[in-house]
Design a protein around this motif. Structure first.
Motif, PDB file in Angstrom:
ATOM      1  N   VAL A   1      90.733  45.524  78.310  1.00  0.00           N
ATOM      2  CA  VAL A   1      91.638  46.291  77.568  1.00  0.00           C
ATOM      3  C   VAL A   1      91.723  45.549  76.114  1.00  0.00           C
ATOM      4  N   ALA A   2      92.477  46.971  75.616  1.00  0.00           N
ATOM      5  CA  ALA A   2      92.282  47.044  73.934  1.00  0.00           C
ATOM      6  C   ALA A   2      93.033  46.364  73.519  1.00  0.00           C
ATOM      7  N   PRO A   3      92.960  45.311  72.813  1.00  0.00           N
ATOM      8  CA  PRO A   3      93.375  44.369  71.952  1.00  0.00           C
ATOM      9  C   PRO A   3      94.410  44.496  70.855  1.00  0.00           C
ATOM     10  N   VAL A   4      94.972  45.596  71.129  1.00  0.00           N
ATOM     11  CA  VAL A   4      95.997  46.500  70.540  1.00  0.00           C
ATOM     12  C   VAL A   4      97.232  46.914  71.163  1.00  0.00           C
ATOM     13  N   SER A   5      98.796  47.147  70.438  1.00  0.00           N
ATOM     14  CA  SER A   5      99.740  47.500  71.760  1.00  0.00           C
ATOM     15  C   SER A   5      99.551  48.448  71.867  1.00  0.00           C
ATOM     16  N   VAL A   6      99.320  49.582  72.641  1.00  0.00           N
ATOM     17  CA  VAL A   6      99.423  50.670  73.042  1.00  0.00           C
ATOM     18  C   VAL A   6      99.258  50.955  74.430  1.00  0.00           C
TER      19      VAL A   6
ATOM     20  N   VAL B   1      92.792  52.490  68.181  1.00  0.00           N
ATOM     21  CA  VAL B   1      91.891  51.542  69.860  1.00  0.00           C
ATOM     22  C   VAL B   1      90.509  51.057  70.091  1.00  0.00           C
ATOM     23  N   ALA B   2      89.756  51.970  69.685  1.00  0.00           N
ATOM     24  CA  ALA B   2      88.121  51.473  70.054  1.00  0.00           C
ATOM     25  C   ALA B   2      87.366  51.651  69.163  1.00  0.00           C
ATOM     26  N   LEU B   3      86.614  51.018  68.738  1.00  0.00           N
ATOM     27  CA  LEU B   3      85.823  50.833  67.423  1.00  0.00           C
ATOM     28  C   LEU B   3      84.110  50.891  67.782  1.00  0.00           C
ATOM     29  N   ASP B   4      83.230  51.432  67.527  1.00  0.00           N
ATOM     30  CA  ASP B   4      82.207  51.388  67.580  1.00  0.00           C
ATOM     31  C   ASP B   4      80.651  51.702  66.274  1.00  0.00           C
TER      32      ASP B   4
ATOM     33  N   ARG C   1      94.714  56.161  69.377  1.00  0.00           N
ATOM     34  CA  ARG C   1      95.497  56.835  70.329  1.00  0.00           C
ATOM     35  C   ARG C   1      96.724  56.925  69.095  1.00  0.00           C
ATOM     36  N   PHE C   2      97.041  58.328  69.677  1.00  0.00           N
ATOM     37  CA  PHE C   2      98.321  59.214  68.729  1.00  0.00           C
ATOM     38  C   PHE C   2      99.189  59.301  69.700  1.00  0.00           C
ATOM     39  N   THR C   3     100.614  58.460  69.206  1.00  0.00           N
ATOM     40  CA  THR C   3     101.561  58.592  70.666  1.00  0.00           C
ATOM     41  C   THR C   3     103.407  59.358  70.059  1.00  0.00           C
ATOM     42  N   ASP C   4     103.979  60.344  70.961  1.00  0.00           N
ATOM     43  CA  ASP C   4     104.857  60.652  70.155  1.00  0.00           C
ATOM     44  C   ASP C   4     105.298  60.593  71.845  1.00  0.00           C
TER      45      ASP C   4
ATOM     46  N   GLN D   1      93.143  45.174  65.491  1.00  0.00           N
ATOM     47  CA  GLN D   1      93.956  44.405  64.593  1.00  0.00           C
ATOM     48  C   GLN D   1      94.202  44.226  63.780  1.00  0.00           C
ATOM     49  N   HIS D   2      93.463  44.279  62.567  1.00  0.00           N
ATOM     50  CA  HIS D   2      93.352  44.168  61.072  1.00  0.00           C
ATOM     51  C   HIS D   2      93.502  45.323  61.013  1.00  0.00           C
ATOM     52  N   LEU D   3      93.118  46.268  61.435  1.00  0.00           N
ATOM     53  CA  LEU D   3      93.553  48.351  60.923  1.00  0.00           C
ATOM     54  C   LEU D   3      94.441  48.351  61.697  1.00  0.00           C
ATOM     55  N   ALA D   4      95.095  47.934  62.360  1.00  0.00           N
ATOM     56  CA  ALA D   4      96.716  48.154  63.116  1.00  0.00           C
ATOM     57  C   ALA D   4      97.255  47.540  62.261  1.00  0.00           C
TER      58      ALA D   4
END
Length: 242
Positions: free
Chosen positions: A77-82, A187-190, A197-200, A151-154
């Motif tokens: 599960v993504a650790p950020v809110s998306v 949303v993901a980093l490797d 994830r871009f949302t409108d 989380q830091h990036l967000a």
């Protein structure tokens, strides 16, 4: 891109939640089948630590001829809110046996899952993984800290992440869509790159931003992220200049 085997190893050894399923075991509370720790041995076996009175330990201890089959189900599960936070799942199926020759914390027991087959279904797609491929693969070097990095990036670099929409033109011609985007969340980093994830109001889509070279640690990641943000800022400046 990371191989299917690498992605499966990363999920097994990383932070995602996992539950062990033993076909035919009497119904138990879900929490009783969640390993306290998990790791992968040099031969590719998955080691699972459970309380000594766990149903999984009892089943493995009383199995005959080491023929107890089990499946380790992993949910990432993504650790950020998306929107749509589940990023992937993996299944590691094989034969479960108790490990009696390794010291453990009193009150716990170690189980070995010999891998017979594995599969992964994630943001890259669905693929099967052979046992020898799983054994030879290594987990992504950023996996242990991916949650805190995202989380830091967000939280601290929201503007810079938003700049990346200026580079989206090469991703299915979505450059125009991106210009009206309300939010951009990593949303993901490797080691190969960053997925955003871009949302409108009309929905959401993912864009993948590759690093010039795979990174091996924090210092190389820091440089790669700055290079990516600089390119995005330059693209934005060119657009405004035009």
């Amino acid at each position: 891109m990371p191989s299917a085997a690498e992605r499966a190893r990363t999920l097994v050894e990383g932070n995602p939640s996992a539950v062990l399923v033993i076909p035919g075991l009497d119904p138990v509370l879900p929490g009783q089948m969640v390993p306290e720790m998990r790791s992968v041995g040099p031969e590719g076996d998955v080691f699972l630590l459970f309380p000594a009175d766990s149903p999984a330990v009892r089943a493995a201890t009383h199995a005959e001829a080491d023929e107890l089959t089990a499946v380790l189900e992993i949910t990432d599960v993504a650790p950020v809110s998306v929107p749509h936070r589940i990023r992937g799942r993996a299944w590691i199926a094989g034969w479960l046996t108790p490990v009696r020759d390794e010291p453990v914390v009193p009150g716990t027991a170690l189980l070995r899952l010999e891998v017979g087959e594995a599969s992964v279904d994630d943001l890259w797609g669905a693929e099967q993984v052979e046992p020898d491929e799983f054994a030879d693969a290594t987990a992504d070097p950023l996996a242990a800290h991916e949650s805190e990095l995202l989380q830091h990036l967000a939280a601290a670099h929201e503007d810079q992440v938003g700049w990346l929409c200026g580079l989206v033109g090469g991703y299915g011609g979505r450059g125009a869509e991106c210009a009206g985007t309300r939010t951009a969340v990593p949303v993901a980093l490797d080691r190969f790159g960053l997925r955003v994830r871009f949302t409108d109001p009309d929905g959401s889509f993912d864009a993948r931003f590759d690093f010039p070279e795979p990174v091996r640690g924090h210092e190389e990641l820091h440089h790669a992220m700055h290079t990516l943000f600089d390119a995005a800022r330059a693209s934005a400046d060119d657009l405004h200049g035009a």
